[in-house]
Write a protein that holds these residues in place. Structure first.
Motif, PDB file in Angstrom:
ATOM      1  N   THR A  41      32.222  35.509  28.031  1.00  0.00           N
ATOM      2  CA  THR A  41      32.101  35.761  29.462  1.00  0.00           C
ATOM      3  C   THR A  41      32.407  34.505  30.265  1.00  0.00           C
ATOM      4  OG1 THR A  41      30.549  37.610  29.279  1.00  0.00           O
ATOM      5  CG2 THR A  41      30.451  36.319  31.300  1.00  0.00           C
ATOM      6  N   THR A  42      31.956  33.365  29.801  1.00  0.00           N
ATOM      7  CA  THR A  42      32.238  32.109  30.506  1.00  0.00           C
ATOM      8  C   THR A  42      33.737  31.861  30.585  1.00  0.00           C
ATOM      9  OG1 THR A  42      30.128  31.145  29.820  1.00  0.00           O
ATOM     10  CG2 THR A  42      31.842  29.614  30.518  1.00  0.00           C
ATOM     11  N   MET A  43      34.452  32.146  29.503  1.00  0.00           N
ATOM     12  CA  MET A  43      35.905  31.991  29.522  1.00  0.00           C
ATOM     13  C   MET A  43      36.526  32.877  30.594  1.00  0.00           C
ATOM     14  SD  MET A  43      38.732  32.517  26.493  1.00  0.00           S
ATOM     15  CE  MET A  43      38.525  34.298  26.394  1.00  0.00           C
ATOM     16  N   LEU A  44      36.099  34.133  30.653  1.00  0.00           N
ATOM     17  CA  LEU A  44      36.624  35.065  31.645  1.00  0.00           C
ATOM     18  C   LEU A  44      36.335  34.574  33.062  1.00  0.00           C
ATOM     19  CD1 LEU A  44      38.018  37.623  30.565  1.00  0.00           C
ATOM     20  CD2 LEU A  44      36.042  38.943  31.338  1.00  0.00           C
ATOM     21  N   ARG A  45      35.106  34.104  33.285  1.00  0.00           N
ATOM     22  CA  ARG A  45      34.710  33.635  34.618  1.00  0.00           C
ATOM     23  C   ARG A  45      35.472  32.365  35.016  1.00  0.00           C
ATOM     24  NH1 ARG A  45      30.145  35.829  36.870  1.00  0.00           N
ATOM     25  NH2 ARG A  45      29.636  33.890  37.942  1.00  0.00           N
ATOM     26  N   CYS A  46      35.787  31.516  34.056  1.00  0.00           N
ATOM     27  CA  CYS A  46      36.578  30.322  34.359  1.00  0.00           C
ATOM     28  C   CYS A  46      38.017  30.699  34.726  1.00  0.00           C
ATOM     29  CB  CYS A  46      36.579  29.363  33.167  1.00  0.00           C
ATOM     30  SG  CYS A  46      35.038  28.447  32.922  1.00  0.00           S
ATOM     31  N   ILE A  47      38.557  31.708  34.055  1.00  0.00           N
ATOM     32  CA  ILE A  47      39.922  32.133  34.352  1.00  0.00           C
ATOM     33  C   ILE A  47      40.040  32.627  35.788  1.00  0.00           C
ATOM     34  CG2 ILE A  47      41.671  33.898  33.801  1.00  0.00           C
ATOM     35  CD1 ILE A  47      40.819  33.626  30.851  1.00  0.00           C
ATOM     36  N   ASN A  48      38.986  33.285  36.277  1.00  0.00           N
ATOM     37  CA  ASN A  48      39.002  33.795  37.655  1.00  0.00           C
ATOM     38  C   ASN A  48      38.302  32.845  38.635  1.00  0.00           C
ATOM     39  OD1 ASN A  48      40.059  36.035  39.120  1.00  0.00           O
ATOM     40  ND2 ASN A  48      37.975  36.696  39.570  1.00  0.00           N
ATOM     41  N   PHE A  49      37.909  31.649  38.151  1.00  0.00           N
ATOM     42  CA  PHE A  49      37.291  30.607  38.968  1.00  0.00           C
ATOM     43  C   PHE A  49      35.962  31.045  39.569  1.00  0.00           C
ATOM     44  CE2 PHE A  49      41.682  29.387  38.600  1.00  0.00           C
ATOM     45  CZ  PHE A  49      41.614  28.020  38.421  1.00  0.00           C
ATOM     46  N   LEU A  50      35.280  31.978  38.901  1.00  0.00           N
ATOM     47  CA  LEU A  50      33.888  32.263  39.247  1.00  0.00           C
ATOM     48  C   LEU A  50      33.002  31.144  38.703  1.00  0.00           C
ATOM     49  CD1 LEU A  50      33.859  36.077  38.469  1.00  0.00           C
ATOM     50  CD2 LEU A  50      33.874  35.001  40.724  1.00  0.00           C
ATOM     51  N   GLU A  51      33.491  30.454  37.686  1.00  0.00           N
ATOM     52  CA  GLU A  51      32.913  29.194  37.202  1.00  0.00           C
ATOM     53  C   GLU A  51      34.021  28.157  37.242  1.00  0.00           C
ATOM     54  OE1 GLU A  51      29.853  28.636  36.412  1.00  0.00           O
ATOM     55  OE2 GLU A  51      28.984  30.599  35.947  1.00  0.00           O
ATOM     56  N   ARG A  52      33.688  26.956  37.580  1.00  0.00           N
ATOM     57  CA  ARG A  52      34.673  25.874  37.612  1.00  0.00           C
ATOM     58  C   ARG A  52      34.717  25.211  36.237  1.00  0.00           C
ATOM     59  NH1 ARG A  52      38.801  23.787  41.068  1.00  0.00           N
ATOM     60  NH2 ARG A  52      37.491  24.248  42.888  1.00  0.00           N
ATOM     61  N   ALA A  53      35.854  25.246  35.580  1.00  0.00           N
ATOM     62  CA  ALA A  53      35.998  24.633  34.262  1.00  0.00           C
ATOM     63  C   ALA A  53      35.850  23.115  34.366  1.00  0.00           C
ATOM     64  CB  ALA A  53      37.349  24.990  33.662  1.00  0.00           C
ATOM     65  N   ASP A  54      35.394  22.499  33.277  1.00  0.00           N
ATOM     66  CA  ASP A  54      35.329  21.040  33.217  1.00  0.00           C
ATOM     67  C   ASP A  54      36.700  20.437  32.938  1.00  0.00           C
ATOM     68  OD1 ASP A  54      32.567  21.127  33.634  1.00  0.00           O
ATOM     69  OD2 ASP A  54      32.166  21.297  31.482  1.00  0.00           O
ATOM     70  N   ILE A 160      46.710  41.266  36.537  1.00  0.00           N
ATOM     71  CA  ILE A 160      45.809  41.245  35.375  1.00  0.00           C
ATOM     72  C   ILE A 160      44.429  41.704  35.828  1.00  0.00           C
ATOM     73  CG2 ILE A 160      44.692  39.825  33.608  1.00  0.00           C
ATOM     74  CD1 ILE A 160      47.001  37.861  33.810  1.00  0.00           C
ATOM     75  N   ILE A 161      43.785  42.549  35.021  1.00  0.00           N
ATOM     76  CA  ILE A 161      42.378  42.890  35.262  1.00  0.00           C
ATOM     77  C   ILE A 161      41.534  42.268  34.148  1.00  0.00           C
ATOM     78  CG2 ILE A 161      40.667  44.699  35.575  1.00  0.00           C
ATOM     79  CD1 ILE A 161      42.775  46.569  36.513  1.00  0.00           C
ATOM     80  N   LEU A 162      40.490  41.558  34.546  1.00  0.00           N
ATOM     81  CA  LEU A 162      39.543  40.943  33.619  1.00  0.00           C
ATOM     82  C   LEU A 162      38.300  41.828  33.565  1.00  0.00           C
ATOM     83  CD1 LEU A 162      39.844  37.313  35.044  1.00  0.00           C
ATOM     84  CD2 LEU A 162      41.216  38.326  33.222  1.00  0.00           C
ATOM     85  N   PHE A 163      37.952  42.307  32.388  1.00  0.00           N
ATOM     86  CA  PHE A 163      36.785  43.170  32.204  1.00  0.00           C
ATOM     87  C   PHE A 163      35.717  42.412  31.427  1.00  0.00           C
ATOM     88  CE2 PHE A 163      40.260  46.174  32.688  1.00  0.00           C
ATOM     89  CZ  PHE A 163      39.711  47.268  33.353  1.00  0.00           C
ATOM     90  N   ASP A 164      34.527  42.298  32.013  1.00  0.00           N
ATOM     91  CA  ASP A 164      33.425  41.613  31.332  1.00  0.00           C
ATOM     92  C   ASP A 164      32.432  42.646  30.805  1.00  0.00           C
ATOM     93  OD1 ASP A 164      31.594  39.809  30.358  1.00  0.00           O
ATOM     94  OD2 ASP A 164      30.736  39.343  32.317  1.00  0.00           O
ATOM     95  N   GLU A 165      32.586  43.040  29.555  1.00  0.00           N
ATOM     96  CA  GLU A 165      31.708  44.009  28.899  1.00  0.00           C
ATOM     97  C   GLU A 165      31.431  45.205  29.820  1.00  0.00           C
ATOM     98  OE1 GLU A 165      28.481  42.582  26.573  1.00  0.00           O
ATOM     99  OE2 GLU A 165      29.278  40.561  26.441  1.00  0.00           O
ATOM    100  N   PRO A 166      32.479  45.930  30.202  1.00  0.00           N
ATOM    101  CA  PRO A 166      32.334  46.967  31.232  1.00  0.00           C
ATOM    102  C   PRO A 166      31.487  48.165  30.826  1.00  0.00           C
ATOM    103  CG  PRO A 166      34.496  47.081  30.209  1.00  0.00           C
ATOM    104  CD  PRO A 166      33.859  45.820  29.711  1.00  0.00           C
ATOM    105  N   THR A 167      31.198  48.313  29.525  1.00  0.00           N
ATOM    106  CA  THR A 167      30.414  49.478  29.088  1.00  0.00           C
ATOM    107  C   THR A 167      29.060  49.111  28.494  1.00  0.00           C
ATOM    108  OG1 THR A 167      31.435  49.454  26.882  1.00  0.00           O
ATOM    109  CG2 THR A 167      32.528  50.782  28.577  1.00  0.00           C
ATOM    110  N   SER A 168      28.708  47.832  28.498  1.00  0.00           N
ATOM    111  CA  SER A 168      27.494  47.423  27.777  1.00  0.00           C
ATOM    112  C   SER A 168      26.216  47.940  28.417  1.00  0.00           C
ATOM    113  CB  SER A 168      27.436  45.899  27.653  1.00  0.00           C
ATOM    114  OG  SER A 168      27.324  45.309  28.928  1.00  0.00           O
ATOM    115  N   ALA A 169      26.266  48.280  29.725  1.00  0.00           N
ATOM    116  CA  ALA A 169      25.063  48.782  30.407  1.00  0.00           C
ATOM    117  C   ALA A 169      24.981  50.307  30.384  1.00  0.00           C
ATOM    118  CB  ALA A 169      25.044  48.288  31.849  1.00  0.00           C
ATOM    119  N   LEU A 170      25.909  50.962  29.658  1.00  0.00           N
ATOM    120  CA  LEU A 170      26.012  52.416  29.705  1.00  0.00           C
ATOM    121  C   LEU A 170      25.580  53.060  28.397  1.00  0.00           C
ATOM    122  CD1 LEU A 170      29.553  52.660  31.353  1.00  0.00           C
ATOM    123  CD2 LEU A 170      27.327  52.678  32.504  1.00  0.00           C
TER     124      LEU A 170
END
Length: 245
Positions: A41-54, A160-170
């Motif tokens: 998930t961190t990798m996905l968030r860094c790709i979309n800059f929801l987290e700033r990579a080091d 590109i669509i980034l999906f972060d565990e889209p079914t894990s809460a279902l």
């Protein structure tokens, strides 16, 4: 289409991503597997800059970006070409399905309301939610909420669509309806990067599978290579565990 080189991310003394390299071609559906805490998930968030990579470099549509120092205007341009589907939907609870899809078009992209609603209805129709356009999230099942979230992503016409565990809460029944939409998108050639625990999707829909653990990519290959002929012992053990062998 997208290439990531040397992606690194730490939270304090915890090194979450350790020089990860990744590439996607147009039309790829890449499933990212791995145990909890592996950095998916961190990798996905860094790709979309929801987290700033080091540290790390991104090449997107031929343009080069420093993932640690990218300017706000560059991040905005990258986000205009990508969409993110969250694990827990991230819908506005006080807005209808239609309003959830139009919000970003009207506020962020300055579309006229009528045009935004036309685009939103096309997206809701694609995911089978047009008849629920006036429903609020509290009136929708988890699967329906996630389909609205996918419609919101589609409405921006992403590359590109980034999906972060889209079914894990279902639960399983609702998981099936969301996976059916994702399978349809894959068949239409949508480029997708999917963090998932759904082995059936990874085996049968994805063009490539990546296995991560401890912040590194342990193994990568086509779905058939990955499941039928894994090379790394850790990958073999993971597949045995998730398949219950």
């Amino acid at each position: 289409m997208l290439e990531i080189k040397g992606l690194q991310k730490s939270f304090g003394s915890l090194e979450v991503l350790r020089s990860v390299d990744l590439d996607l071609e147009k039309g790829d559906v890449v499933a990212i597997l791995g145990p909890s805490g592996s950095g998916k998930t961190t990798m996905l968030r860094c790709i979309n800059f929801l987290e700033r990579a080091d540290a790390g470099e991104m090449v997107f549509d031929g343009e080069h970006f420093d993932m640690h120092r990218a300017a706000k205007r560059d991040i905005a341009r990258i986000r205009r070409k990508t969409a993110f589907v969250f694990q827990n939907y991230n819908l506005f609870l006080n807005k209808t399905a239609l309003q959830n899809v139009t919000e970003g078009l009207v506020i962020a992209r300055k579309f006229p309301k009528a045009q935004a609603e036309k685009i939103a209805m096309r997206a809701l129709t694609k995911v089978g939610m047009a008849d629920r356009k006036d429903y609020y999230p509290s009136q929708l099942s988890g699967g329906q909420q996630q389909r609205v979230a996918i419609a919101r992503a589609l409405a921006t016409d992403p590359e590109i669509i980034l999906f972060d565990e889209p079914t894990s809460a279902l639960d399983p029944e609702l998981t099936g309806e969301v996976l059916a939409v994702m399978r349809q998108l894959a068949g239409e050639g949508m480029t997708m990067l999917v963090v998932t625990h759904e082995m059936g999707f990874a085996r049968n829909v994805s063009s490539r599978v990546i296995f991560m653990e401890n912040g590194v990519i342990v193994e990568s290959g086509t779905a058939k290579e990955f499941f039928d002929h894994p090379k790394q012992e850790r990958t073999k053990a993971f597949i045995r565990t998730v398949q219950g062998d």
